[in-house]
Design an enzyme around this catalytic site. Structure first.
Site, PDB file in Angstrom:
ATOM      1  N   ASP A 237     -70.435  -4.368 -47.989  1.00 46.21           N
ATOM      2  CA  ASP A 237     -69.526  -5.367 -47.408  1.00 46.21           C
ATOM      3  C   ASP A 237     -68.511  -5.833 -48.458  1.00 46.21           C
ATOM      4  O   ASP A 237     -68.813  -5.868 -49.652  1.00 46.21           O
ATOM      5  CB  ASP A 237     -70.361  -6.564 -46.911  1.00 46.21           C
ATOM      6  CG  ASP A 237     -69.565  -7.433 -45.952  1.00 46.21           C
ATOM      7  OD1 ASP A 237     -68.467  -7.027 -45.531  1.00 46.21           O
ATOM      8  OD2 ASP A 237     -70.045  -8.535 -45.627  1.00 46.21           O
TER       9      ASP A 237
ATOM     10  N   GLU B 164     -70.527  -2.727 -33.899  1.00 52.84           N
ATOM     11  CA  GLU B 164     -69.527  -3.800 -33.703  1.00 52.84           C
ATOM     12  C   GLU B 164     -68.172  -3.422 -34.336  1.00 52.84           C
ATOM     13  O   GLU B 164     -67.131  -3.927 -33.921  1.00 52.84           O
ATOM     14  CB  GLU B 164     -70.010  -5.118 -34.322  1.00 52.84           C
ATOM     15  CG  GLU B 164     -71.159  -5.791 -33.574  1.00 52.84           C
ATOM     16  CD  GLU B 164     -72.510  -5.107 -33.761  1.00 52.84           C
ATOM     17  OE1 GLU B 164     -72.711  -4.447 -34.819  1.00 52.84           O
ATOM     18  OE2 GLU B 164     -73.356  -5.184 -32.853  1.00 52.84           O
ATOM     19  N   ASN B 165     -68.206  -2.534 -35.325  1.00 53.63           N
ATOM     20  CA  ASN B 165     -66.947  -2.157 -35.998  1.00 53.63           C
ATOM     21  C   ASN B 165     -65.942  -1.458 -35.071  1.00 53.63           C
ATOM     22  O   ASN B 165     -64.756  -1.399 -35.369  1.00 53.63           O
ATOM     23  CB  ASN B 165     -67.209  -1.251 -37.213  1.00 53.63           C
ATOM     24  CG  ASN B 165     -67.807  -1.982 -38.404  1.00 53.63           C
ATOM     25  OD1 ASN B 165     -68.436  -1.376 -39.257  1.00 53.63           O
ATOM     26  ND2 ASN B 165     -67.614  -3.299 -38.472  1.00 53.63           N
TER      27      ASN B 165
ATOM     28  N   SER C  70     -76.916  -8.502 -40.272  1.00 54.96           N
ATOM     29  CA  SER C  70     -75.898  -7.939 -39.380  1.00 54.96           C
ATOM     30  C   SER C  70     -76.363  -6.710 -38.592  1.00 54.96           C
ATOM     31  O   SER C  70     -75.720  -5.658 -38.615  1.00 54.96           O
ATOM     32  CB  SER C  70     -74.634  -7.586 -40.173  1.00 54.96           C
ATOM     33  OG  SER C  70     -74.102  -8.724 -40.761  1.00 54.96           O
TER      34      SER C  70
HETATM   35  C1  FPP Z   1     -67.313  -3.692 -44.802  1.00 59.44           C
HETATM   36  O1  FPP Z   1     -66.199  -4.267 -45.405  1.00 59.44           O
HETATM   37  C2  FPP Z   1     -67.263  -2.247 -44.829  1.00 59.44           C
HETATM   38  C3  FPP Z   1     -67.104  -1.446 -43.742  1.00 59.44           C
HETATM   39  C4  FPP Z   1     -66.964  -1.975 -42.387  1.00 59.44           C
HETATM   40  C5  FPP Z   1     -67.057   0.023 -43.829  1.00 59.44           C
HETATM   41  C6  FPP Z   1     -67.731   0.675 -44.972  1.00 59.44           C
HETATM   42  C7  FPP Z   1     -66.989   1.913 -45.278  1.00 59.44           C
HETATM   43  C8  FPP Z   1     -66.764   2.434 -46.496  1.00 59.44           C
HETATM   44  C9  FPP Z   1     -67.388   1.898 -47.697  1.00 59.44           C
HETATM   45  C10 FPP Z   1     -65.848   3.601 -46.715  1.00 59.44           C
HETATM   46  C11 FPP Z   1     -66.181   4.888 -46.055  1.00 59.44           C
HETATM   47  C12 FPP Z   1     -67.606   5.274 -46.030  1.00 59.44           C
HETATM   48  C13 FPP Z   1     -68.127   6.457 -46.483  1.00 59.44           C
HETATM   49  C14 FPP Z   1     -69.562   6.743 -46.280  1.00 59.44           C
HETATM   50  C15 FPP Z   1     -67.320   7.464 -47.186  1.00 59.44           C
HETATM   51  P1  FPP Z   1     -65.294  -5.268 -44.553  1.00 59.44           P
HETATM   52  O2  FPP Z   1     -64.112  -4.507 -44.057  1.00 59.44           O
HETATM   53  O3  FPP Z   1     -66.104  -5.902 -43.479  1.00 59.44           O
HETATM   54  O4  FPP Z   1     -64.901  -6.301 -45.650  1.00 59.44           O
HETATM   55  P2  FPP Z   1     -64.548  -7.840 -45.440  1.00 59.44           P
HETATM   56  O5  FPP Z   1     -65.771  -8.496 -44.859  1.00 59.44           O
HETATM   57  O6  FPP Z   1     -64.232  -8.306 -46.815  1.00 59.44           O
HETATM   58  O7  FPP Z   1     -63.360  -7.886 -44.511  1.00 59.44           O
END
Ligand code: FPP
Length: 245
Positions: free
Chosen positions: A18, A65-66, A194
């Site tokens: 995260d 949820e994403n 989550s």
């Molecule tokens: C959460 O950060 C992260 C994600 C929703 C996606 C995770 C994806 C990656 C690390 C990159 C691609 C994955 C691979 C396996 C190559 P957020 O966007 O919720 O951050 P925030 O809470 O600060 O907005």
């Protein structure tokens, strides 16, 4: 320098990655740049876990949820996953890592599914470590799906409800056959799970760090493992009773 006991590393580490968006904001960049940096942290972490002889690493890469995020962001995340698969398959092979996917894979686009199938197939004989990508994953959906599968078996295959054990239930989860996570790490200073591995986390040690995922380093991983090694795991028993391996 962080010292850990190499004999007592967690067998299965699961990570809620995260903070990509906040990392981007902090650096006055767009959210997608944060995810790109996050993908670099994924590569680093997979390598470090393999070197530390961790048996299984699960990464929460995209939650059910994403899907509700803006289209552009969803597309960018899918693109990063495709790039990751294309570039990492040979490396996974060289380092003995097999790939597994958990989640509602049918919602992913066809080209990503094809790449995933190829990667899973190409790495299926590797035995050193399992890398599990949680994609379109939601734990409540996973549990509900297991209930539906078992209900069908009761109705159509003569399974008796009283015969349903914990093991049978687990065989119907996406994670069938995988060990339970010993250590769950969440980055970015949020203290919640989550909808991640809710059944499987029953006896997991939880570790929260303020580090944003794109900054997560080998040292941060070692710190989490060192903290894990200080914990006393009792699995609901009392000290001195025999514990599960
Ligand atoms: C959460 O950060 C992260 C994600 C929703 C996606 C995770 C994806 C990656 C690390 C990159 C691609 C994955 C691979 C396996 C190559 P957020 O966007 O919720 O951050 P925030 O809470 O600060 O907005």
């Amino acid at each position: 320098m962080i010292l850990i006991n190499p004999e007592k590393v967690p067998k299965h580490i699961a990570i809620i990655m995260d903070g990509n968006g906040r990392w981007a904001q902090k650096h006055a960049l767009g959210r997608i740049s944060g995810h790109r940096k996050g993908a670099e942290a994924v590569r680093r972490t997979v390598k470090a876990c393999r070197e530390l002889a961790i048996d299984c690493l699960t990464l929460y890469a995209f939650s059910s949820e994403n899907w509700l995020r803006p289209d552009q962001e969803v597309r960018a995340l899918m693109g990063l996953l495709k790039n990751f698969l294309k570039s990492e398959i040979p490396l996974l092979g060289e380092t003995g890592i097999s790939l597994r996917v958990i989640g509602e894979v049918s919602r992913l686009d066809k080209s990503l599914r094809t790449l995933l199938d190829q990667a899973v197939e190409a790495t299926s004989m590797n035995r050193e470590m399992i890398l599990v990508l949680a994609l379109s994953y939601g734990s409540r959906d996973e549990i509900l799906e297991a209930v539906k599968k078992l209900s069908l078996k009761v109705r159509q295959e003569g399974l008796r409800p009283e015969e349903i054990t914990k093991e049978i239930f687990e065989d119907n989860l996406y994670t069938a056959g995988l060990p339970e996570p010993d250590l769950i790490i969440r980055t970015s200073g949020e203290y919640r799970l989550s909808n991640f591995l809710l059944w499987q986390c029953a006896y997991s040690e939880l570790y929260f760090t303020d580090v944003l995922w794109p900054d997560f380093s080998r040292e941060d991983l070692l710190e989490a493992i060192a903290d894990f090694q200080k914990r006393q795991r009792r699995f609901g028993l009392v000290n001195g009773q025999e514990m599960r391996d």
